[in-house]
Design a protein around this motif. Structure first.
Motif, PDB file in Angstrom:
ATOM      1  N   ALA A  62       0.858  -1.167  -0.160  1.00  2.69           N
ATOM      2  CA  ALA A  62       0.037  -0.081   0.050  1.00  2.69           C
ATOM      3  C   ALA A  62       0.910   1.394   0.280  1.00  2.69           C
ATOM      4  O   ALA A  62       0.577   2.205  -0.791  1.00  2.69           O
ATOM      5  N   THR A  63       1.790   1.311   0.817  1.00  3.08           N
ATOM      6  CA  THR A  63       2.821   2.428   0.679  1.00  3.08           C
ATOM      7  C   THR A  63       3.435   2.717  -0.404  1.00  3.08           C
ATOM      8  O   THR A  63       3.452   3.945  -1.012  1.00  3.08           O
ATOM      9  N   CYS A  91      -2.631   4.771   7.332  1.00  2.24           N
ATOM     10  CA  CYS A  91      -1.073   5.233   7.917  1.00  2.24           C
ATOM     11  C   CYS A  91      -0.169   4.844   6.755  1.00  2.24           C
ATOM     12  O   CYS A  91       0.447   5.751   6.342  1.00  2.24           O
ATOM     13  N   ALA A  92      -0.582   3.649   6.115  1.00  5.47           N
ATOM     14  CA  ALA A  92       0.637   3.366   5.005  1.00  5.47           C
ATOM     15  C   ALA A  92       0.205   4.283   3.659  1.00  5.47           C
ATOM     16  O   ALA A  92       1.365   4.666   3.302  1.00  5.47           O
ATOM     17  N   ASP A  93      -0.725   4.583   3.419  1.00  4.20           N
ATOM     18  CA  ASP A  93      -1.111   5.465   2.387  1.00  4.20           C
ATOM     19  C   ASP A  93      -0.619   6.899   2.690  1.00  4.20           C
ATOM     20  O   ASP A  93       0.104   7.388   1.781  1.00  4.20           O
ATOM     21  N   LEU A  94      -1.036   7.209   4.028  1.00  8.34           N
ATOM     22  CA  LEU A  94      -0.247   8.584   4.242  1.00  8.34           C
ATOM     23  C   LEU A  94       1.214   8.720   4.021  1.00  8.34           C
ATOM     24  O   LEU A  94       1.575   9.713   3.792  1.00  8.34           O
ATOM     25  N   ARG A 166      -2.558   7.011  13.166  1.00 10.09           N
ATOM     26  CA  ARG A 166      -3.200   7.767  11.957  1.00 10.09           C
ATOM     27  C   ARG A 166      -3.008   9.319  12.214  1.00 10.09           C
ATOM     28  O   ARG A 166      -2.757  10.071  11.469  1.00 10.09           O
ATOM     29  N   GLU A 167      -3.291   9.714  13.597  1.00 11.23           N
ATOM     30  CA  GLU A 167      -3.053  11.034  13.847  1.00 11.23           C
ATOM     31  C   GLU A 167      -1.482  11.466  13.620  1.00 11.23           C
ATOM     32  O   GLU A 167      -1.575  12.718  12.872  1.00 11.23           O
ATOM     33  N   VAL A 168      -0.735  10.862  13.916  1.00 14.88           N
ATOM     34  CA  VAL A 168       0.953  11.312  13.562  1.00 14.88           C
ATOM     35  C   VAL A 168       1.131  11.261  12.186  1.00 14.88           C
ATOM     36  O   VAL A 168       1.636  12.097  11.696  1.00 14.88           O
ATOM     37  N   CYS A 169       0.539  10.367  11.489  1.00 11.75           N
ATOM     38  CA  CYS A 169       0.913  10.026  10.179  1.00 11.75           C
ATOM     39  C   CYS A 169       0.201  11.052   9.255  1.00 11.75           C
ATOM     40  O   CYS A 169       0.614  11.711   8.336  1.00 11.75           O
ATOM     41  N   ARG A 201      -5.272  14.476  -0.915  1.00 12.38           N
ATOM     42  CA  ARG A 201      -5.377  13.099  -0.400  1.00 12.38           C
ATOM     43  C   ARG A 201      -4.651  13.229   0.809  1.00 12.38           C
ATOM     44  O   ARG A 201      -5.841  12.516   1.728  1.00 12.38           O
ATOM     45  N   ALA A 202      -3.909  13.688   1.327  1.00  5.73           N
ATOM     46  CA  ALA A 202      -3.539  13.693   2.508  1.00  5.73           C
ATOM     47  C   ALA A 202      -4.724  14.307   3.468  1.00  5.73           C
ATOM     48  O   ALA A 202      -4.984  13.929   4.775  1.00  5.73           O
ATOM     49  N   HIS A 203      -4.948  15.434   3.374  1.00  8.38           N
ATOM     50  CA  HIS A 203      -6.328  15.930   4.198  1.00  8.38           C
ATOM     51  C   HIS A 203      -7.547  15.024   4.228  1.00  8.38           C
ATOM     52  O   HIS A 203      -8.084  15.129   5.084  1.00  8.38           O
TER      53      HIS A 203
END
Length: 581
Positions: A62-63, A91-94, A166-169, A201-203
């Motif tokens: 995914a990353t 998380c992997a996507d972010l 997820r919050e940190v990523c 995408r990140a947002h």
């Protein structure tokens, strides 16, 4: 799965992702029909059995797909009630989106020229890239742990980890994507460029809700991740701490040395050093266990001599190691490090303390400043000039602090301590046999030594920060929602730091033969960020009671090399950006 297997999977996934990389935004439409198990279908192309894939395996694929913005909507995989898995894939996507954004920005910084040179050579650009690399390192550590947690922890714990991750990523990914646009300049603000797609995408993933995610809750204690051997060592250490009688080891004259010697006698100083040198021959991770437990129990840290001991171990002659190393580790002889000068702090290559060869000795003249523990030290590892200008003319000497011509003047700090001093050398005679390495080796030795001094685990700082956060949890935030949010935020970033430290320590090997290298500057920058975050929060929560800790947190960006110098190292030696003129 072994690390080399994951690396092979990552490389294969990266090749597939590159083949799917869109050239511009025309292939990135909102109506992309790929859904469900699309990520597993792509993973199958890597040779991985999709049906039995672990979350860690899927997250690796995914990353890589996210890094290239491959048009596969794998984060929409139907995960049912498995909130931890959904969050881990987010998380992997972010992380992938952030990695792709930074890669694009670095490529541009290498090729875009202004004022006759690549923009990556300008410190303003280089420092932006370095800060983005720190964000990304924290996110990568937490995302990997979240995927591991899905496979290894109970659902509630895995969800707590993945929610915090997820919050940190998300915070890191948004910051990195924003930084990438800044480095790209006007190009990053065009529709055709992928920079705005990454930021959108990140947002979107930052705001996305996941059924079953936890908005708050304690993170699992990382000490529970010990291997059986590590757990046994930790239990042995805890039992010793419980038995320790500070009064029996009190010393009115040199309390730090008394603690050093008591800790060594129990077997907890230099545990990763060879037994022949006074250590226990254990992996470097065991050093972190000692620092962890001492910090959590409110005990003094391990004496900060690891960087000096590593320098002797790696660069000393057989005779020097035999004479000095065991005594340094045991505290039988106290050492300090003479690097900074009134006119040479960050610019160590400009130092002026000279050592002139005179027969079988060197004659040393000059001055050092900010020398930690010089007042109580018996030896000084002195960086001095034996040759011409610049770093090639530097050498390292072992200087007795009681030699004629040595004078120590204490410096009172803002915390009302006297741990620093200015040291003067006036015609000090040092035998040639006390030259560490060869003439001209001083710069290389100093850089290796500083890499250890900057390590969050090597200096025992992560556990102190964890203890500070635990104390704030016990005291509470008085119902103030802003302070409660800031405490959650600080705890998540500290957790990311500790995850990064665990990974980095395990990369050193069983006998710590390799130094931390330039990536240690990422660790130091992340430590500095977290230290300042916690120091300011404690001050706002506890008032004057926390002032000393707050002032120390401001020093975190100075000792061991300033934040600005660490950013230069990351930009040039980790990210490969050109040096400025």
């Amino acid at each position: 799965m072994e690390d080399d297997e994951l690396a092979l999977l990552r490389d294969t996934a990266a090749r597939i992702a590159e083949s799917l990389r869109p050239a511009d935004t025309t292939r990135l439409t909102a109506a992309d029909p790929s859904r469900g198990a699309a990520v597993l279908e792509r993973a199958g192309l890597t040779g991985m059995r999709a049906a039995g894939a672990t979350a860690t395996q899927v997250a690796v694929v995914a990353t890589e797909l996210a890094r290239t913005l491959a048009p596969v909507a794998y984060v929409d995989r139907e995960a049912g009630d498995d909130a931890a898995l959904t969050l881990a894939l987010l998380c992997a996507d972010l992380v992938g989106v952030a990695r792709g954004a930074l890669d694009d920005a670095l490529q541009h910084a290498h090729t875009r020229a202004q004022f006759g040179r690549a923009i990556g050579a300008f410190q303003a650009v280089a420092h932006l890239a370095a800060d983005a690399a720190v964000d990304l390192a924290a996110a990568e550590a937490f995302a990997s742990h979240a995927a591991w947690a899905v496979d290894a922890l109970p659902p509630d714990e895995a969800t707590a980890v993945a929610t915090a991750a997820r919050e940190v990523c998300a915070e890191a990914a948004v910051s990195v994507c924003e930084t990438a646009i800044q480095i790209l300049g006007g190009m990053g603000m065009t529709w055709e460029h992928l920079a705005h797609v990454r930021l959108r995408r990140a947002h979107a993933e930052r705001r996305r809700g996941v059924a079953g995610e936890r908005k708050a809750g304690a993170l699992p204690d990382l000490r529970a991740l010990d291997s059986p051997a590590e757990a046994a060592f930790r239990s042995e250490l805890i039992a010793w701490i419980d038995r320790f009688d500070a009064g029996a080891h009190d010393s009115a004259g040199r309390p730090r040395l008394a603690w050093h010697r008591a800790l060594y006698a129990a077997g907890y100083v230099g545990v990763s050093f060879p037994a022949a040198s006074g250590g226990r021959g254990m992996p470097a991770a065991y050093e972190a266990i000692v620092n962890d437990e001492l910090g959590f129990r409110g005990m003094p840290p391990v004496p900060p001599i690891g960087h000096l001991a590593h320098a002797l171990r790696r660069f000393g002659s057989d005779a020097q190691r035999g004479t000095h190393l065991a005594d340094l580790l045991s505290g039988a002889v106290a050492w300090c490090q003479g690097f900074s000068e009134p006119g040479a702090g960050s610019d160590l290559a400009a130092l002026t303390t000279k050592a002139r060869r005179d027969g079988d000795a060197y004659i040393v003249d000059g001055a050092k400043i900010w020398t930690s523990d010089a007042v109580d030290s018996d030896r000084c590892l002195l960086l001095c000039r034996t040759g011409g200008a610049g770093h090639k003319g530097l050498s390292m000497l072992i200087v007795p602090m009681d030699a004629p011509g040595v004078r120590v003047d204490p410096i009172v700090t803002a915390f009302e301590t006297r741990e620093f001093a200015q040291v003067f050398f006036d015609g000090v005679r040092v035998p040639v046999g006390d030259l560490l390495g060869a003439e001209g080796d001083g710069w290389g030795i100093a850089m290796a030594l500083l890499a250890y001094e900057r390590g969050p685990a090597d200096i025992g700082w992560t556990s102190r920060l964890a203890a500070a956060v635990a104390d704030m949890r016990v005291r509470g935030t008085g119902g103030d929602p802003v302070l409660a949010h800031r405490l959650d935020h600080a705890e998540r970033w500290l957790y990311a730091l500790r995850l990064r430290v665990r990974t980095r320590l395990r990369m050193r090997g069983p006998e710590a033969d390799g130094d931390p290298g330039p990536e240690g500057s990422i660790d130091k920058l992340l430590l500095t960020r977290v230290d300042k975050l916690i120091g300011r929060l404690r001050l706002d929560l506890l008032g004057d009671e926390a002032m000393t800790g707050y002032l120390w947190s401001r020093a975190a960006g100075i000792y061991g090399g300033t934040e600005q110098i660490q950013r230069d190292i990351v930009a040039q030696r980790v990210l490969g950006l050109p040096r400025g003129r």
